[in-house]
Scaffold this motif. Structure first.
Motif, short mmCIF file in Angstrom:
data_model
loop_
_atom_site.label_atom_id
_atom_site.label_comp_id
_atom_site.label_asym_id
_atom_site.label_seq_id
_atom_site.Cartn_x
_atom_site.Cartn_y
_atom_site.Cartn_z
N SER A 113 0.81 -1.22 0.00
CA SER A 113 0.00 0.00 0.00
C SER A 113 0.84 1.27 0.00
O SER A 113 1.99 1.30 0.45
N ARG B 26 -3.55 -7.84 1.71
CA ARG B 26 -4.72 -8.43 1.06
C ARG B 26 -5.44 -7.40 0.18
O ARG B 26 -5.75 -7.67 -0.97
N TYR B 27 -5.71 -6.22 0.72
CA TYR B 27 -6.38 -5.15 -0.04
C TYR B 27 -5.64 -3.83 0.20
O TYR B 27 -6.04 -3.02 1.02
N LEU C 129 -7.82 -0.55 -0.06
CA LEU C 129 -8.86 -0.42 0.95
C LEU C 129 -8.26 -0.09 2.32
O LEU C 129 -8.80 0.71 3.07
#
Length: 792
Positions: A188, A222-223, A226
């Protein structure tokens, strides 16, 4: 035995998956059936290449200081031994709790993912090995088609991942697979790999991550979008707490430890390493290095591939930039031509090492940026040629006279080569390199004087006499002067050679620097004189270490002899004359130096080029909007007003201050003595008093009658067998009024009997040292007494 059993279990699991897949109908709209995928499984290749993932490339100066980092992905690789154990526990708990137990496939998760994917509901649940495989394929993609294939949400992709995962587990250890995964995963907010994520979010290395920090980072993978902590802090905290609960479930931590970690505030300390040349302290040199890599075919078959290599291979790029020289050059340029000066003038300097071509310094009075309309900002590197991010160059003025001297000495002309050098001359009949005859050229000396002075190479260089050098160019041949400049590495900044450019070939004033060139080319040509005639290609990079391939490219200087050593020494001596009471007399660096001022016609641009045995540098000052439209006249640069800017006004002091600082701590070296083969270094012989004159003693040719009375001169010339024509126009001269100021042809010229010798009488008003002919004698005038005069 246990390993064999494990492999059988894996094979059994795959078989079960395939049987299930065979029983399923075709996947609507995807163009492939599960039956076809399954039947081809065992024939699929399993030798997945696992190169290091993309990482940051770093540019270093000659002392190992970081100039810039360049990357597509902010990633720094780390060994698994240097990752905090709690970080490993966190990533295993949330992504693959049975990683060290299975053979590469999370069987239950894979079945679940396959069924849900076929029902249109994309589901991950892959093992860490499978995730690693997917990321490797994404990073290895070299086309959009390959990238789409690596990312497609289909049974086909899942089967490929399974095949590669099984093969990978058979040839790589679990630790190595986990290490690869931690380095390749996206965490991220632009952070790739666990080391970059730790530094980006918490300003600590991965080895020092604490429990709450590790859980935060592990939850992102994972995301990544988000759970981006920058934009979604609440979701990030919730996800962190899920990770902590999973760690409790796996036994990695206790409930009490999880509860304590959940109380910790996020306390992000976001930091991303500067990417590219814009934030660098040496942005223009950085850009030059980037251009060198992207344009050089030895670094890859295409510019696109070279650019990708630069931004993904984790290159360690070692350069020639000397911090001391760079700091000195930048300080001098900024002092004399402030970056945001309202006149929008620019100063640019390039420093190079003789004998290697190493670029030691590259400075200009601009901030690096794309907005050319913004005061003090540009993306153009005014020190170099257009093909390396530079401009189309600027006329270099009298710095080109050095190349005429080199051509003359190379053809055997002695220092004593003399010409009467009046305020203006008419040059006709010059032959261009293409065989054409050039138009008549009438150059003038700088200043408002009409004096006539006889110059040789020594005094002509000291005084920078335009009319002397025009005649010297005519004697040598303009084509030979152009070819000499090209031998020394000179070419136009637009990339064309002088001897091939139609505009250059039609121009008579080459010796006066009428061609648009870059400081890089001028500095390197002067470095060739300093090195004794050894030319080296300009070089910015010395070594590149490719961390992906493990290879190192050593880049040696590309040098060759282009000029006889004695000729180079001869030019070096002549270029000391401007410092010896000449046009550079006000520039002192505390050690031997050679150089030349340059001011273009109408003071459109001003230059200084010079060298010591250790360094050569060229400085340009002018207006990038158009020097002819915005000349260096009546301008305020910084806090100082200049009536006229000459080569010795601003470029000279920039050069001098740069050299002083750059040479601090270096041994004082001497420049070579003048070679004996070029004869006496004396200025032209002063005229004898009339009472002592003995014209008959001249050894042939036109007698030297300068300084004699009209009658004595006529008698001496007629006695030598010549017809005499006394001009009715008297010229300004240092000789007493009424005496002979000059003759044409020059004294010593051999003529046939009866040939006409023109005699010019003096009207006085000149100076004994001939300074009326100098291009750069006068410093800039204060605002109260602006001075405007003709320039070359």
């Amino acid at each position: 035995m246990l390993q064999r059993i494990s492999q059988l279990v894996v094979i059994g699991a795959i078989a079960g998956l395939l049987v299930a897949a065979l029983a399923l109908p075709a996947v609507g709209g995807l163009g492939i059936t599960a039956r076809n995928v399954a039947s081809n499984f065992l024939n699929m290749p399993g030798n997945l290449e696992t190169p290091p993932p993309p990482q940051r490339s770093t540019i270093y100066d000659s002392e190992g200081g970081v100039i810039a980092e360049i990357f597509d992905q902010n990633r720094e690789l780390v060994d698994i031994e240097d990752v905090s154990p709690v970080m490993i526990d966190a990533i295993l708990a949330i992504e693959d709790a049975h990683f060290y137990e299975h053979g590469g496939i999370d069987v239950a998760g894979t079945f679940r993912a396959a069924i849900r994917t076929m029902n249109g509901n994309t589901q991950g649940a892959s093992s860490i090995t499978q995730q690693y495989v997917k990321n490797v394929q994404i990073e290895a993609a070299t086309s959009q088609e390959e990238l789409d294939e690596a990312r497609e949400e289909t049974i086909a992709r899942k089967i490929r991942e399974l095949r590669y995962a099984v093969a990978l587990e058979q040839r790589m250890s679990k630790d190595k697979i986990l290490e690869g995964y931690l380095n390749i995963a996206y965490f991220s907010d632009g952070a790739y790999g666990v080391e970059s994520a730790a530094q980006h979010f918490f300003q600590v290395p991965a080895s020092d991550l604490e429990l709450h920090q590790a859980a935060t980072i592990a939850g992102l993978v994972r995301y990544p979008y988000l759970y981006n902590p920058r934009f979604n802090p609440e979701q990030t905290i919730d996800r962190r707490n899920v990770v902590l609960d999973r760690m409790v479930a796996t036994g990695a931590i206790t409930e009490a430890e999880a509860a304590e970690a959940k109380k910790e505030p996020m306390e992000l300390d976001l930091s991303t390493p500067p990417n590219g040349c814009v934030p660098s302290d040496q942005p223009f040199f950085c850009d030059y290095v980037v251009q060198e890599i992207e344009k050089d075919e030895r670094f890859g078959p295409s510019e696109t591939e070279r650019a990708r290599w630069l931004r993904t291979a984790g290159l360690q790029i070692h350069t020639t930039l000397d911090p001391q020289t760079q700091e000195s050059a930048q300080a001098a340029v900024d002092k004399w031509v402030p970056r945001k000066n309202e006149s929008r003038k620019v100063g640019a300097e390039l420093v190079i090492q003789p004998g290697t071509g190493h670029i030691l310094g590259m400075a200009q009075s601009r901030n690096y940026g794309p907005d050319e309309s913004k005061l003090g900002e540009t993306s153009i590197n005014f020190t170099t040629d257009a093909d390396r991010g530079g401009s189309n160059g600027f006329q270099a003025g009298s710095t080109f006279k050095a190349f005429t001297l080199a051509a003359a000495l190379n053809e055997g002309l002695p220092y004593s080569t003399s010409f009467n050098s009046p305020s203006s001359v008419s040059i006709s009949g010059q032959r261009s390199c293409n065989g054409g005859t050039l138009s008549t050229w009438s150059p003038s000396n700088a200043g408002d004087t009409n004096s006539s002075t006889t110059h040789n190479m020594v005094s002509g260089t000291k005084a920078s006499s335009n009319t002397y050098f025009a005649q010297l160019q005519e004697r040598v041949g303009i084509c030979d002067v152009m070819k000499m400049a090209e031998k020394l590495g000179l070419k136009r900044a637009d990339g064309t050679l002088f001897t091939e450019n139609p505009n250059t070939l039609a121009n008579s004033s080459f010796t006066l620097g009428s061609e648009e060139v870059s400081p890089l080319r001028v500095a390197n040509a002067y470095a060739t004189f300093a090195s004794g005639g050894i030319y080296c290609e300009p070089q910015a990079i010395t070594k590149i270490k490719d961390q992906q391939s493990g290879t190192t490219i050593d880049i040696e200087p590309e040098c060759s002899r282009v000029l006889d050593e004695e000729v180079a020494k001869g030019v070096s001596y002549l270029l000391t004359q401007p410092f010896n009471g000449g046009t550079a007399a006000n520039i002192h660096i505390g050690r031997p130096a050679a150089g030349k001022t340059g001011t273009t016609d109408g003071s459109a641009a001003a230059w200084f080029a010079g060298f010591t045995p250790q360094m050569a540098a060229a400085v340009f000052v002018g207006d990038p909007r158009g020097p002819q439209q915005y000349p260096l006249r009546g301008v305020t640069i910084g806090d100082d007003y200049y009536g006229v800017v000459y080569g010795a006004t601003i470029p000279g002091p920039i050069w001098g201050e740069t050299m002083k600082g750059a040479h601090e701590g270096l041994e004082v070296k001497q420049l070579p003595s003048p070679p004996a083969q070029f004869g006496s270094t004396s200025a032209p012989r002063p005229p004898k008093p009339e009472s002592d004159a003995d014209p008959a003693s001249d050894e042939g040719g036109v007698p030297n009658v300068v300084g004699l009375s009209e009658g004595a001169a006529v008698s001496a010339l007629e006695a030598a067998g010549y017809t005499v024509n006394v001009s009715g126009t008297r010229i300004r001269s240092a000789e007493p009024e009424g005496t002979v100021a000059a003759v044409n042809p020059d004294p010593g010229t051999r003529l046939p009997d009866g040939a006409t010798v023109n005699v010019f009488l003096s009207r006085g008003g000149g100076t004994a040292d001939g300074r009326g002919n100098d291009e750069d004698w006068f410093p800039a005038q204060p605002a109260s007494t602006p001075t405007v005069r003709e320039e070359e």
